[in-house]
Write an enzyme that holds these catalytic residues in place. Structure first.
Site, PDB file in Angstrom:
ATOM      1  N   LYS A  74       0.411   1.783   9.750  1.00  0.00           N
ATOM      2  CA  LYS A  74      -0.770   2.231   8.986  1.00  0.00           C
ATOM      3  C   LYS A  74      -0.463   3.279   7.920  1.00  0.00           C
ATOM      4  O   LYS A  74      -1.329   4.051   7.515  1.00  0.00           O
ATOM      5  CB  LYS A  74      -1.895   2.730   9.917  1.00  0.00           C
ATOM      6  CG  LYS A  74      -2.241   1.842  11.053  1.00  0.00           C
ATOM      7  CD  LYS A  74      -2.188   0.376  10.763  1.00  0.00           C
ATOM      8  CE  LYS A  74      -3.347  -0.156   9.958  1.00  0.00           C
ATOM      9  NZ  LYS A  74      -3.141  -1.665   9.772  1.00  0.00           N
ATOM     10  N   HIS A  96       8.668  -1.431  11.658  1.00  0.00           N
ATOM     11  CA  HIS A  96       8.078  -0.128  11.999  1.00  0.00           C
ATOM     12  C   HIS A  96       9.012   0.639  12.938  1.00  0.00           C
ATOM     13  O   HIS A  96       8.609   1.646  13.533  1.00  0.00           O
ATOM     14  CB  HIS A  96       6.739  -0.300  12.728  1.00  0.00           C
ATOM     15  CG  HIS A  96       5.609  -0.820  11.891  1.00  0.00           C
ATOM     16  ND1 HIS A  96       5.345  -0.376  10.628  1.00  0.00           N
ATOM     17  CD2 HIS A  96       4.643  -1.737  12.168  1.00  0.00           C
ATOM     18  CE1 HIS A  96       4.273  -1.002  10.149  1.00  0.00           C
ATOM     19  NE2 HIS A  96       3.835  -1.833  11.070  1.00  0.00           N
ATOM     20  N   SER A 105      -6.598   5.460  10.700  1.00  0.00           N
ATOM     21  CA  SER A 105      -6.371   4.061  10.343  1.00  0.00           C
ATOM     22  C   SER A 105      -5.871   3.266  11.559  1.00  0.00           C
ATOM     23  O   SER A 105      -6.310   2.141  11.805  1.00  0.00           O
ATOM     24  CB  SER A 105      -5.337   4.006   9.212  1.00  0.00           C
ATOM     25  OG  SER A 105      -5.137   2.681   8.797  1.00  0.00           O
TER      26      SER A 105
HETATM   27  S1  PPS Z   1       0.347  -2.122   9.139  1.00  0.00           S
HETATM   28  O1  PPS Z   1      -0.505  -2.945  10.026  1.00  0.00           O
HETATM   29  O2  PPS Z   1       0.968  -1.027   9.887  1.00  0.00           O
HETATM   30  O3  PPS Z   1       1.313  -2.911   8.393  1.00  0.00           O
HETATM   31  O4  PPS Z   1      -0.700  -1.460   8.132  1.00  0.00           O
HETATM   32  P1  PPS Z   1      -0.326  -0.755   6.762  1.00  0.00           P
HETATM   33  O5  PPS Z   1      -0.277  -1.783   5.686  1.00  0.00           O
HETATM   34  O6  PPS Z   1       0.844   0.123   6.946  1.00  0.00           O
HETATM   35  O7  PPS Z   1      -1.536   0.241   6.520  1.00  0.00           O
HETATM   36  C1  PPS Z   1      -2.856  -0.186   6.270  1.00  0.00           C
HETATM   37  C2  PPS Z   1      -3.517   0.982   5.578  1.00  0.00           C
HETATM   38  O8  PPS Z   1      -3.086   1.024   4.211  1.00  0.00           O
HETATM   39  C3  PPS Z   1      -4.215   0.896   3.371  1.00  0.00           C
HETATM   40  N1  PPS Z   1      -3.879   0.177   2.138  1.00  0.00           N
HETATM   41  C4  PPS Z   1      -3.992   0.706   0.913  1.00  0.00           C
HETATM   42  N2  PPS Z   1      -4.356   1.941   0.507  1.00  0.00           N
HETATM   43  C5  PPS Z   1      -4.395   2.166  -0.821  1.00  0.00           C
HETATM   44  N3  PPS Z   1      -4.111   1.221  -1.753  1.00  0.00           N
HETATM   45  C6  PPS Z   1      -3.741  -0.030  -1.386  1.00  0.00           C
HETATM   46  N4  PPS Z   1      -3.475  -0.943  -2.302  1.00  0.00           N
HETATM   47  C7  PPS Z   1      -3.665  -0.319   0.012  1.00  0.00           C
HETATM   48  N5  PPS Z   1      -3.345  -1.431   0.715  1.00  0.00           N
HETATM   49  C8  PPS Z   1      -3.482  -1.098   2.020  1.00  0.00           C
HETATM   50  C9  PPS Z   1      -5.214   0.134   4.227  1.00  0.00           C
HETATM   51  O9  PPS Z   1      -6.516   0.209   3.692  1.00  0.00           O
HETATM   52  C10 PPS Z   1      -5.031   0.855   5.543  1.00  0.00           C
HETATM   53  O10 PPS Z   1      -5.517   2.180   5.510  1.00  0.00           O
HETATM   54  P2  PPS Z   1      -7.013   2.607   5.947  1.00  0.00           P
HETATM   55  O11 PPS Z   1      -7.006   4.103   5.907  1.00  0.00           O
HETATM   56  O12 PPS Z   1      -7.244   2.063   7.305  1.00  0.00           O
HETATM   57  O13 PPS Z   1      -7.917   2.030   4.913  1.00  0.00           O
END
Ligand code: PPS
Length: 304
Positions: free
Chosen positions: A56, A117, A147
């Protein structure tokens, strides 16, 4: 129900609400622990590029940015397949017959882009031996915890999280999948002094995506025109990724990820933690962070 459907249900059941099993003291999916030998013996290629994060932290965002960089800023090329098929997730084992993780990586031509991860001490040794480039993305602990909590609610492969208060305690103690956030961000911070690790922060990408995209390109030995950088920024801004089925995980069956409970692309901001933490929880975590980061040059921003 046909035999195939019954098997599919049985297979799916085996990965739903999986128990966590410790590998070298780090809680991991039981399926990951069962397959640990094959992960540990993963054969890297020198031109593999690894994207590594604590869950996340913006993994999917940086994955799409890197793929866009490698595809010269062409969104059509990134739409060749959903992100989990383009960039194998090394330690994730879905029900058969799906090709995923290790098997997908093995079937893929070089140069490969891979996601993990894993904390630094659990990275398969051949990745170090081949001196593969690694991009690490870190996110502040408070937004990461919020998240991850919502992700546990919608992603049935993870254990039941309980309520927010219970989850936060487990998260701080490292009793969650992939273990302690503190160990993860510190382990990788220290690794960058001996290995080609580009250490980035979610908050920096949010604040100035063009600058961070250029940093990544430079790390990969590529030069991007201003036009291409702008195309990548436009394509990977949260609002675009939220509606892009090749990155938003809406193609994953709803019994594994239920977006009606919480979207994978949920908020995508810095500071959403303020809506979830009580003042007491925030102050307590600040105190723990002060202890954990004593003497470290690693710092995080919890708002922009
Ligand atoms: S995972 O399942 O661990 O692979 O998830 P991960 O991709 O690491 O994290 C998901 C969070 O990243 C946010 N996210 C973004 N934030 C800003 N800009 C962009 N383009 C973007 N893409 C993914 C996503 O919304 C999750 O965060 P939260 O706080 O839950 O919204």
């Amino acid at each position: 129900m046909s035999l195939e459907s019954e098997l599919e249900v049985l297979n799916l059941k085996s990965i739903m609400r999986q128990k966590l099993v410790e590998v070298e003291g780090v809680p991991l999916y039981s399926k990951t622990a069962e397959n640990w030998d094959s992960i540990w013996n993963f054969k890297a290629q020198p031109d593999d590029l690894i994207i590594c994060t604590y869950p996340k932290s913006g993994t999917t965002w940086i994955q799409e940015i890197v793929d866009m960089i490698q595809q010269g800023g062409d969104p059509q090329k990134c739409a060749r397949a959903p992100i989990e098929k383009r960039i194998p997730f090394l330690e994730f084992f879905p029900p058969k017959p799906r090709l995923f993780g290790l098997e997908l990586a093995e079937a893929m031509p070089s140069p490969r882009l891979l996601k993990t991860h894993l904390p630094v001490q659990l990275l398969p040794p051949s990745i170090w031996q081949h001196n593969c480039k690694i991009i690490y993305l870190a996110r502040n602990i408070k937004d990461c915890a919020v998240s991850y909590f919502h992700f546990h609610l919608m992603n049935t492969t993870l254990p039941e999280p309980g309520n927010w208060d219970q989850f936060l305690e487990d998260f701080i103690a490292g009793n969650v999948n992939w273990g302690s956030w503190f160990d993860h961000v510190h382990g990788w911070w220290n690794a960058k002094s001996d290995h080609p690790v580009l250490y980035l922060f979610y908050e920096d990408v949010k604040e100035d995506p063009a600058q961070e995209i250029c940093k990544i390109a430079q790390f990969l030995g590529l030069e991007l025109s201003e036009l291409v950088v702008n195309q990548i920024v436009q394509h990977t801004v949260f609002e675009s990724m939220k509606v892009n089925p090749f990155v938003n995980y809406t193609t994953v069956p709803a019994y594994l990820m239920d977006h009606t409970i919480s979207s994978f692309m949920r908020k995508g901001i810095v500071g959403d933690w303020k809506k979830h933490f009580t003042v007491a929880q925030s102050e307590r975590l600040d105190g723990i962070c002060a202890q954990e980061f004593k003497g470290s040059s690693l710092t995080f921003r919890t708002h922009l």
